[in-house]
Design a protein around this motif. Sequence first.
Motif, mmCIF file in Angstrom:
data_model
loop_
_atom_site.group_PDB
_atom_site.id
_atom_site.type_symbol
_atom_site.label_atom_id
_atom_site.label_comp_id
_atom_site.label_asym_id
_atom_site.label_seq_id
_atom_site.Cartn_x
_atom_site.Cartn_y
_atom_site.Cartn_z
ATOM 1 N N SER A 88 0.646 -1.297 -0.003
ATOM 2 C CA SER A 88 -0.092 -0.067 0.019
ATOM 3 C C SER A 88 0.829 1.252 0.200
ATOM 4 C CB SER A 88 -0.900 0.047 1.187
ATOM 5 O OG SER A 88 -0.182 -0.173 2.273
ATOM 6 N N GLU A 89 2.026 1.322 0.559
ATOM 7 C CA GLU A 89 2.880 2.277 0.384
ATOM 8 C C GLU A 89 3.429 2.943 -0.796
ATOM 9 O OE1 GLU A 89 4.542 -0.426 2.251
ATOM 10 O OE2 GLU A 89 2.882 0.023 3.622
ATOM 11 N N LEU A 90 3.100 1.974 -1.867
ATOM 12 C CA LEU A 90 3.824 2.231 -3.350
ATOM 13 C C LEU A 90 2.744 2.374 -4.379
ATOM 14 C CD1 LEU A 90 6.655 -0.568 -3.443
ATOM 15 C CD2 LEU A 90 6.974 1.924 -3.083
ATOM 16 N N LEU A 91 2.758 3.167 -5.204
ATOM 17 C CA LEU A 91 1.948 3.281 -6.295
ATOM 18 C C LEU A 91 2.518 2.360 -7.418
ATOM 19 C CD1 LEU A 91 1.855 7.499 -6.643
ATOM 20 C CD2 LEU A 91 0.296 5.725 -5.532
ATOM 21 N N ARG A 92 1.412 1.928 -8.197
ATOM 22 C CA ARG A 92 1.715 1.102 -9.415
ATOM 23 C C ARG A 92 2.649 1.804 -10.065
ATOM 24 N NH1 ARG A 92 -4.343 -1.159 -10.672
ATOM 25 N NH2 ARG A 92 -4.466 -2.740 -9.110
ATOM 26 N N VAL A 93 2.567 3.196 -10.633
ATOM 27 C CA VAL A 93 3.268 3.863 -11.353
ATOM 28 C C VAL A 93 3.349 5.301 -10.598
ATOM 29 C CG1 VAL A 93 3.657 5.264 -13.306
ATOM 30 C CG2 VAL A 93 3.138 2.721 -13.447
ATOM 31 N N ASN A 94 4.479 5.619 -10.155
ATOM 32 C CA ASN A 94 4.706 6.959 -9.561
ATOM 33 C C ASN A 94 5.432 7.703 -10.569
ATOM 34 O OD1 ASN A 94 5.144 9.225 -7.885
ATOM 35 N ND2 ASN A 94 6.185 8.030 -6.130
ATOM 36 N N PRO A 95 4.856 8.650 -11.400
ATOM 37 C CA PRO A 95 5.551 9.480 -12.308
ATOM 38 C C PRO A 95 6.655 10.015 -12.035
ATOM 39 C CG PRO A 95 3.051 9.903 -12.431
ATOM 40 C CD PRO A 95 3.379 9.182 -10.996
ATOM 41 N N GLY A 96 7.708 10.074 -12.813
ATOM 42 C CA GLY A 96 9.121 10.475 -12.437
ATOM 43 C C GLY A 96 10.002 9.669 -11.627
ATOM 44 N N LYS A 97 9.288 8.707 -10.891
ATOM 45 C CA LYS A 97 10.088 7.948 -9.868
ATOM 46 C C LYS A 97 9.856 6.393 -10.230
ATOM 47 C CE LYS A 97 9.200 11.473 -6.424
ATOM 48 N NZ LYS A 97 8.796 11.692 -5.324
ATOM 49 N N PRO A 98 10.677 5.866 -11.315
ATOM 50 C CA PRO A 98 10.640 4.404 -11.572
ATOM 51 C C PRO A 98 10.964 3.528 -10.220
ATOM 52 C CG PRO A 98 12.413 5.360 -12.613
ATOM 53 C CD PRO A 98 11.741 6.670 -12.101
ATOM 54 N N ASP A 99 11.984 3.765 -9.409
ATOM 55 C CA ASP A 99 12.285 3.121 -8.249
ATOM 56 C C ASP A 99 11.347 3.013 -7.085
ATOM 57 O OD1 ASP A 99 14.780 2.192 -9.097
ATOM 58 O OD2 ASP A 99 15.726 4.123 -8.784
ATOM 59 N N SER A 100 10.028 3.880 -7.081
ATOM 60 C CA SER A 100 9.190 3.820 -6.166
ATOM 61 C C SER A 100 7.746 3.582 -6.889
ATOM 62 C CB SER A 100 9.177 5.080 -5.296
ATOM 63 O OG SER A 100 8.903 6.090 -6.112
ATOM 64 N N SER A 101 8.000 2.834 -8.016
ATOM 65 C CA SER A 101 6.822 2.369 -8.730
ATOM 66 C C SER A 101 6.918 0.865 -8.693
ATOM 67 C CB SER A 101 6.838 2.658 -10.160
ATOM 68 O OG SER A 101 6.916 4.070 -10.262
ATOM 69 N N TYR A 102 5.716 0.329 -8.231
ATOM 70 C CA TYR A 102 5.581 -1.018 -7.967
ATOM 71 C C TYR A 102 5.725 -1.965 -8.999
ATOM 72 C CZ TYR A 102 4.185 -5.245 -5.364
ATOM 73 O OH TYR A 102 4.382 -6.465 -4.787
ATOM 74 N N ILE A 103 5.360 -1.360 -10.207
ATOM 75 C CA ILE A 103 5.396 -2.277 -11.434
ATOM 76 C C ILE A 103 6.716 -2.478 -11.727
ATOM 77 C CG2 ILE A 103 5.157 -0.109 -12.945
ATOM 78 C CD1 ILE A 103 3.817 -2.028 -15.195
ATOM 79 N N VAL A 104 7.840 -1.636 -11.660
ATOM 80 C CA VAL A 104 9.102 -1.853 -11.650
ATOM 81 C C VAL A 104 9.531 -3.001 -10.707
ATOM 82 C CG1 VAL A 104 11.496 -0.658 -11.611
ATOM 83 C CG2 VAL A 104 9.531 0.284 -12.819
ATOM 84 N N TRP A 105 9.178 -2.883 -9.514
ATOM 85 C CA TRP A 105 9.857 -3.831 -8.737
ATOM 86 C C TRP A 105 9.238 -5.410 -9.109
ATOM 87 C CZ3 TRP A 105 9.542 -2.851 -2.578
ATOM 88 C CH2 TRP A 105 10.280 -1.624 -2.475
ATOM 89 N N LYS A 106 7.976 -5.394 -9.557
ATOM 90 C CA LYS A 106 7.423 -6.598 -10.052
ATOM 91 C C LYS A 106 7.931 -7.297 -11.144
ATOM 92 C CE LYS A 106 4.004 -8.676 -8.562
ATOM 93 N NZ LYS A 106 3.666 -9.690 -7.597
ATOM 94 N N ILE A 107 8.392 -6.054 -12.077
ATOM 95 C CA ILE A 107 8.982 -6.708 -13.603
ATOM 96 C C ILE A 107 10.610 -7.025 -13.141
ATOM 97 C CG2 ILE A 107 7.280 -5.797 -15.030
ATOM 98 C CD1 ILE A 107 9.449 -3.839 -15.692
#
Length: 144
Positions: A88-107
């Motif tokens: 819940s602390e992460l957005l799926r995509v946090n614009p401008g912030k790939p390292d805090s975008s959960y989609i990046v973590w998952k892939i």
Amino acid sequence: MGARGVAAVAVLLVVGVGCPGEGTGLDPFGKPLTDAVPLGPTLSGIQANIFTPICTQCHTGSAAPLGLALDAGVARQNLLGVGSEEISELLRVNPGKPDSSYIVWKIEGRDGIVGLRMPRNLPPLQADQITAIREWIANGAEAN
């Protein structure tokens, strides 16, 4: 049915079914390749080369896992600024912030993800595919 009718049906079957071919023009998942939109850090490139041929094998329609449909026309709205269902602390995509975008973590299959690396039960995305997604997010995850 006369001989003419049988011949007409045979022609229709051959034309309608066609030859299975050797896979030229298909991606590793048997879907047609699209040369029209090259892979790059744009939503259109990611949609055409990653989301549609790979991710929508599961993430499609109203029954998509965790409500994350990645179909063309809805992928961005289902990703951009939407909280992750798993962390819940992460957005799926946090614009401008790939390292805090959960989609990046998952892939990327990072430590701390819930469940499996994506795409599930398929080979991991290639480095250029991950780079395109990371750069798209870094550039603001525009609808381009």
